[in-house]
Design an enzyme around this catalytic site. Sequence first.
Site, PDB file in Angstrom:
ATOM      1  N   ARG A 168       0.843  -1.187   0.000  1.00 38.77           N
ATOM      2  CA  ARG A 168       0.000   0.000   0.000  1.00 38.77           C
ATOM      3  C   ARG A 168       0.884   1.244   0.000  1.00 38.77           C
ATOM      4  O   ARG A 168       2.041   1.207   0.377  1.00 38.77           O
ATOM      5  CB  ARG A 168      -0.923  -0.007   1.213  1.00 38.77           C
ATOM      6  CG  ARG A 168      -1.942  -1.142   1.130  1.00 38.77           C
ATOM      7  CD  ARG A 168      -2.784  -1.253   2.384  1.00 38.77           C
ATOM      8  NE  ARG A 168      -3.541  -0.046   2.605  1.00 38.77           N
ATOM      9  CZ  ARG A 168      -3.608   0.590   3.778  1.00 38.77           C
ATOM     10  NH1 ARG A 168      -2.967   0.126   4.812  1.00 38.77           N
ATOM     11  NH2 ARG A 168      -4.325   1.679   3.905  1.00 38.77           N
ATOM     12  N   LYS A 195       3.791  -7.060  12.211  1.00 42.40           N
ATOM     13  CA  LYS A 195       2.910  -7.233  11.051  1.00 42.40           C
ATOM     14  C   LYS A 195       3.112  -8.606  10.418  1.00 42.40           C
ATOM     15  O   LYS A 195       4.232  -9.003  10.111  1.00 42.40           O
ATOM     16  CB  LYS A 195       3.189  -6.113  10.045  1.00 42.40           C
ATOM     17  CG  LYS A 195       2.307  -6.173   8.796  1.00 42.40           C
ATOM     18  CD  LYS A 195       2.266  -4.843   8.065  1.00 42.40           C
ATOM     19  CE  LYS A 195       1.638  -4.972   6.689  1.00 42.40           C
ATOM     20  NZ  LYS A 195       1.335  -3.704   6.062  1.00 42.40           N
ATOM     21  N   ARG A 217      -1.955   6.405  13.153  1.00 34.71           N
ATOM     22  CA  ARG A 217      -0.790   5.789  13.785  1.00 34.71           C
ATOM     23  C   ARG A 217      -0.819   6.024  15.289  1.00 34.71           C
ATOM     24  O   ARG A 217      -1.427   6.980  15.768  1.00 34.71           O
ATOM     25  CB  ARG A 217       0.515   6.259  13.165  1.00 34.71           C
ATOM     26  CG  ARG A 217       0.803   7.713  13.296  1.00 34.71           C
ATOM     27  CD  ARG A 217       2.028   8.038  12.444  1.00 34.71           C
ATOM     28  NE  ARG A 217       2.536   9.351  12.794  1.00 34.71           N
ATOM     29  CZ  ARG A 217       3.432   9.580  13.732  1.00 34.71           C
ATOM     30  NH1 ARG A 217       3.925   8.593  14.431  1.00 34.71           N
ATOM     31  NH2 ARG A 217       3.838  10.806  13.992  1.00 34.71           N
TER      32      ARG A 217
HETATM   33  C1  BTN Z   1       0.484  -3.740   2.454  1.00 36.15           C
HETATM   34  O1  BTN Z   1       1.246  -2.824   2.114  1.00 36.15           O
HETATM   35  O2  BTN Z   1       0.241  -3.965   3.643  1.00 36.15           O
HETATM   36  C2  BTN Z   1      -0.179  -4.596   1.386  1.00 36.15           C
HETATM   37  C3  BTN Z   1       0.739  -5.667   0.902  1.00 36.15           C
HETATM   38  C4  BTN Z   1       0.127  -6.547  -0.159  1.00 36.15           C
HETATM   39  C5  BTN Z   1       1.126  -7.542  -0.701  1.00 36.15           C
HETATM   40  C6  BTN Z   1       0.490  -8.519  -1.646  1.00 36.15           C
HETATM   41  S1  BTN Z   1       1.543  -9.887  -2.026  1.00 36.15           S
HETATM   42  C7  BTN Z   1       0.414 -10.412  -3.250  1.00 36.15           C
HETATM   43  C8  BTN Z   1      -0.052  -9.166  -3.975  1.00 36.15           C
HETATM   44  N1  BTN Z   1       0.866  -8.796  -5.014  1.00 36.15           N
HETATM   45  C9  BTN Z   1       1.457  -7.622  -4.774  1.00 36.15           C
HETATM   46  O3  BTN Z   1       2.291  -7.090  -5.524  1.00 36.15           O
HETATM   47  N2  BTN Z   1       1.030  -7.120  -3.617  1.00 36.15           N
HETATM   48  C10 BTN Z   1       0.050  -7.984  -2.995  1.00 36.15           C
END
Ligand code: BTN
Length: 321
Positions: free
Chosen positions: A120, A185, A318
Amino acid sequence: MKSKALINLLSDGDVHSGEFLAAQLGVSRTAVWKQIRRAMDEGVKIETIRGRGYQLLSSVDLLDREAILAAVDNGYHSALSLVVLDEVDSTNAEVLRQVADGVSGVPVAIADCQTAGRGRRGRVWSSPRGQNLYLSIGLTFHGGFSVLDGLSLVLGVAVANALETLGASDIGLKWPNDIFLPSGKLGGILIELQGELQEGVVQVIAGIGINVHMAEAEEVDQPWSSLGNASPGINWSRNAIAGNIITAVLDAAHQFSENGFRDFHAPWQRRDIFAGMPLEARNGELHGTGEGIDEAGNYLLRTEQGIVPVRAGEISLRVVQ
Ligand code: BTN
């Protein structure tokens, strides 16, 4: 993993000669040696025993399409278009390509590693080979973008449910949908929209990353955890996790389409890691205490001026240090 068939042959933990492996794979002994070297370069621990052969020293959790499908509720099998890849830029990008190509059924992409995993807010998602789950699923909703309010929280509940079914405990949710363990996390969800394809039809790509076996990650800049670290007594299988998450996400998407967010309010709220914490939002302009979510999935802050809802699109919440 290029040497998947070789690792499968070694996965019983016994010593196997180069000759046996070569015969089973239909390649030369030199080719077997090259595959062994490549697997070792990718982090697989294999011992070479002079005069006897090769032995796998640690268990390897290989992705396997049939094993994933076996863990998906039977009722969804015919609807799924599941691809399991050795390597991809991003499973979200892969599902977007499938949608653009007019895939029939529900597109799901899972990869052993991602070369451009995205998180994100434009962050990179660390995606080392063989260790974690990288899964994306395409979901279609009717009723325009407004039906999507609350969806990201719904998906967090679905993933938490799936992990708890497999034995994980203390799964928390950090608004809107980060998956947490007390030690840090555990995973995240990236939702990308394809846009309104036709009037009112919205295509959502839900990308889910879960840390499964990861034991070290130098490039991750926040406290993190993995299922293996938190619950070492469980034999975590990425195939089982993937199958359970696919089922839970599809169940949740149907329920959300039928009834909206209301069924997910309490299951989200009881996993809220911000409850009662001193928080700030809107770049530090707003201070208060975490009060959980409202009926639409907005986060509520108890401030000196009363309860203030924070929308998902606003600056991230946060904890005040
Ligand atoms: C975050 O930032 O918390 C979200 C992370 C999401 C990661 C997943 S892994 C599968 C899918 N492909 C990606 O490139 N991102 C999501």
